[in-house]
Each structure stands twice: as structure tokens, then as C-alpha cells.
Design an enzyme around this catalytic site. Structure first.
Site, mmCIF file in Angstrom:
data_model
loop_
_atom_site.group_PDB
_atom_site.id
_atom_site.type_symbol
_atom_site.label_atom_id
_atom_site.label_comp_id
_atom_site.label_asym_id
_atom_site.label_seq_id
_atom_site.Cartn_x
_atom_site.Cartn_y
_atom_site.Cartn_z
ATOM 1 C CB ILE A 257 -0.932 0.024 1.224
ATOM 2 C CG1 ILE A 257 -1.812 -1.232 1.239
ATOM 3 C CG2 ILE A 257 -1.798 1.283 1.218
ATOM 4 C CD1 ILE A 257 -2.692 -1.343 2.475
ATOM 5 N NE ARG A 288 -5.812 -18.230 -10.991
ATOM 6 C CZ ARG A 288 -4.775 -18.897 -11.490
ATOM 7 N NH1 ARG A 288 -4.893 -19.507 -12.660
ATOM 8 N NH2 ARG A 288 -3.632 -18.976 -10.822
ATOM 9 C CD GLU A 299 3.261 -0.798 4.908
ATOM 10 O OE1 GLU A 299 4.130 0.035 4.584
ATOM 11 O OE2 GLU A 299 3.184 -1.296 6.058
ATOM 12 N NE ARG A 319 -8.692 -9.942 -12.442
ATOM 13 C CZ ARG A 319 -7.970 -10.766 -13.166
ATOM 14 N NH1 ARG A 319 -7.610 -10.442 -14.399
ATOM 15 N NH2 ARG A 319 -7.561 -11.929 -12.673
#
Length: 380
Positions: A257, A288, A299, A319
């Protein structure tokens, strides 16, 4: 004496039926109205007693066999009244029916051996004692049996055959009418073993479930619930061994992050923890079922992608990055837009678990030094 014997015989039937019904309600949950339940069981009672011949005596083998076999008609209202799945209802019905039938035949053997003047009275007394033990049966068997029913519904419906086979054993005794010492010993041991078997099976399932829960706890990060570092290291080693045997690639993604320290400093560590959980949930919903998400430290999150090559791994990273950057996170009254920097590495023939992790980490910090909010794939 005959009048009293007939009265006691009628009472025996009522008490026996009552015990069986109570046992059904101990282990199963009704789904129908009370009126429907009453009508269903009363209608079955009428049908059963219409076909059962009048007994010539307490030891009338023909009567015992027909009563025993026709009693299985109560399975029909059992299937209609209760809400559990079919296999579970069949299991409970035959378990209860077999256990109470065991007790009944054992009582008959005892009376036959002792030879009291009014045998019906003694059998009735025995059934009333059995009824008095119903709270103990509920206490000892309800919890183990509920675990067995869950197992039957989810994985092992064939286990329903166990009480059905016990039922067939009793049908054999009722058919042959073997009222003797060997039969008495066999029935007594069978009844004890059935009770104890259900208890042991339920206890074993409970212990296995508890062990699985402990394992889950030891493998999970306490804050986010995803895999912890130790568990992920084991999974990477397993995947590496699989790669060496099969040549099937796998990839790693390390996500960090951006500017998380400033978020902690501004909004506090508690709100920072809330943000970590939300980010993990977003990441987990993007991968998946075969992929594994872990909290690698602070983080940082490490993702293991089995059977995934270079292009698909990079596409996955992008994605995830876009999903996080397009989402508005709420902390208190603040609305935050945050970003991730991600490093990707794909297994190579000369890799160790440490080297593939290091290459993903190097790619991550390359992204940190350049622009952040980006995905970088290792080119080493």
C-alpha cells in the site's frame, strides 16, 4: 389377570411409540405446523394398528415381527414433518427405532428368563425407565449426532446404511424368535455398541474439526484472516517442488500500500487496520479459488498464483491495482483513494523459494522508486 395383561400390553405400545417420537424430536427440527404434525403421526398410527394382528401373548413372534416391520411406516411422517435433509432423517429414524427396539427385545429376554407372573407389567416398567433416561440420551448424544448428520449431509450419505443394517439384525431376531441366552447377550452387546459407536464417531468428528480450526488459526493472519507468512512459505516450497516435477509455472505478486505510514499517522493505527482488512477483501475477491493471498508483513501482501505464466500474472497484478485505485475507502468521515505498487516474478528453473520472492520484492521496490501505483514484472 388376562385383562390386566391386555391393559399393560396396550400401555407398552403407547409408551414405546411415545419414546420413539420424543427421540425424533430430540434430534430433528419440525418444519410443519403443530396440527400437521399431529395429523401425520395419528394417521400413521391408525394405519399401522389396522394391519397389526391382535397379539396372542407378549411373546407372540408373528405379532412382534409384523409390529416391528409395520413400524417403519412412521418414516413417512418423519420425512414430511422435519426440516433436515432426507439422508439425515432416515439415519435418525432408524437409529432411534433400532435403539428402542433393542431395549424392548432385551426387556422381553429378561422377563422370559426371570419368569414373573405378569410379564407385561415388567416390560412396561422397563420402558418407563428408558423414558426416564431420555434427558441423559439428549445430553450425551445430541451434540455428537448433530456432527454425524452434518457429515452425512455433506459427504457421506452412505453412512445411513449403518442404522439400517442394525434394523435388519433386529428383524432377524424378531423373525426367528430366538429367546435364549446367546440372543440376549448379542442384543445387549449390540445395543451398547450402537450407543457407544455414535458417541465415539461424533466425538472423533468434533476432535478433527477442532484440530482443523487450530490449524486454520495457526496458518492465518490474526487481523486480516488470510494466510500468514509462515504458511505462505510452506505453500511456495510445495509449489516449487511441483514445478520441478511437472514443469508447470507459477508466479508471485507482492503488493504494498502506497504511503501507508502517512495514513496511520493521520487517521490512527485502528483505522489503518480497518483499511488493511478492506484492501485484503478487495484483493481476495480479485483472485481465483486456487490462488492464495497472504499478509507478508505490515502493509505488504504476497500472492501465490499456481499454473500462471508471465502474461497472466502481470494481468492479475494490473487488475488488482486498478480495482484498488478506483475504489473509495471510507475511514471515519474521510473518503480515501489509495493505491498499490505491485512486483511480479515468475518461477525459473534455477530458482529457490528465496530467490523468486526476492525478485518479486526487487520489482516492487523498482516501482516504489519510480512512480508508485504501478505493476512491475521482474526482468532479471
Amino acid at each position: 389377570m388376562d385383562v390386566f395383561s391386555n391393559v399393560f400390553t396396550r400401555l407398552i405400545g403407547i409408551v414405546y411409540l411415545t419414546v420413539n417420537l420424543i427421540l425424533l424430536y430430540l434430534f430433528l427440527t419440525p418444519k410443519r405446523s403443530l396440527l400437521f404434525q399431529i395429523i401425520a403421526f395419528l394417521a400413521t398410527f391408525v394405519v399401522v394398528h389396522f394391519f397389526i394382528p391382535h397379539p396372542e401373548g407378549l411373546y407372540d413372534t408373528d405379532f412382534i415381527l409384523k409390529a416391528y416391520l409395520l413400524g417403519t411406516l412412521y418414516l413417512i411422517p418423519c420425512l414430511l414433518v422435519f426440516q433436515e435433509k432426507t439422508y439425515a432423517k432416515i439415519f435418525v429414524f432408524f437409529m432411534n427405532y433400532t435403539l428402542t427396539q433393542f431395549v424392548f427385545l432385551i426387556l422381553l429376554h429378561i422377563v422370559r428368563l426371570v419368569g414373573p407372573s405378569v410379564p407385561s407389567l415388567w416390560v412396561l416398567a422397563g420402558l418407563l425407565i428408558e423414558a426416564a433416561f431420555l434427558p441423559l440420551i439428549r445430553k450425551k448424544l445430541k451434540s455428537p449426532l448433530s456432527l454425524i448428520l452434518e457429515l452425512i449431509d455433506s459427504r457421506y450419505p452412505a453412512f445411513t446404511l449403518f442404522p439400517i443394517l442394525s434394523f435388519l439384525l433386529l428383524a432377524h431376531f424378531a423373525l426367528t424368535g430366538e429367546i435364549n441366552n446367546p440372543a440376549f447377550v448379542t442384543l445387549t452387546l449390540s445395543a451398547a455398541l450402537i450407543f457407544y459407536s455414535y458417541y465415539l464417531i461424533g466425538t472423533a468428528i468434533k476432535a478433527t474439526r477442532r484440530e482443523s480450526e487450530f490449524e486454520q488459526i495457526s496458518n492465518s493472519d490474526s487481523l486480516t484472516g488470510v494466510s500468514n507468512r509462515r504458511h505462505m512459505e510452506r505453500l511456495i516450497n510445495d509449489q516449487l517442488q511441483h514445478f520441478r516435477k511437472t514443469g508447470i509455472e507459477f508466479s508471485l505478486i507482492i503488493a504494498d500500500i502506497d504511503h501507508f505510514k502517512s495514513i496511520n499517522d493521520t487517521y490512527g493505527h485502528d483505522n489503518g487496520d480497518v483499511l488493511l482488512v478492506e484492501v485484503v477483501n478487495k484483493i481476495s475477491s480479485s483472485v481465483r479459488n486456487v490462488d492464495t493471498v497472504s499478509r507478508w508483513g505490515g502493509e505488504e501482501f504476497l500472492l501465490l498464483l499456481p499454473s500462471t505464466g508471465r502474461e497472466n500474472a502481470f494481468a492479475m497484478a494490473e487488475r488488482i491495482r486498478k480495482k484498488i485505485s478506483h475504489h473509495a475507502f471510507i475511514i471515519g468521515s474521510a473518503r480515501l483513494n489509495i493505491s498499490l505498487t505491485l512486483g511480479v516474478s515468475v518461477i525459473r528453473t534455477d530458482d529457490t523459494s528465496e530467490s523468486i520472492i526476492k525478485r518479486a520484492d526487487t520489482a516492487l521496490y523498482s516501482g516504489k522508486r519510480s512512480s508508485r501505483n504501478c505493476s512491475i514484472i521482474s526482468t532479471e
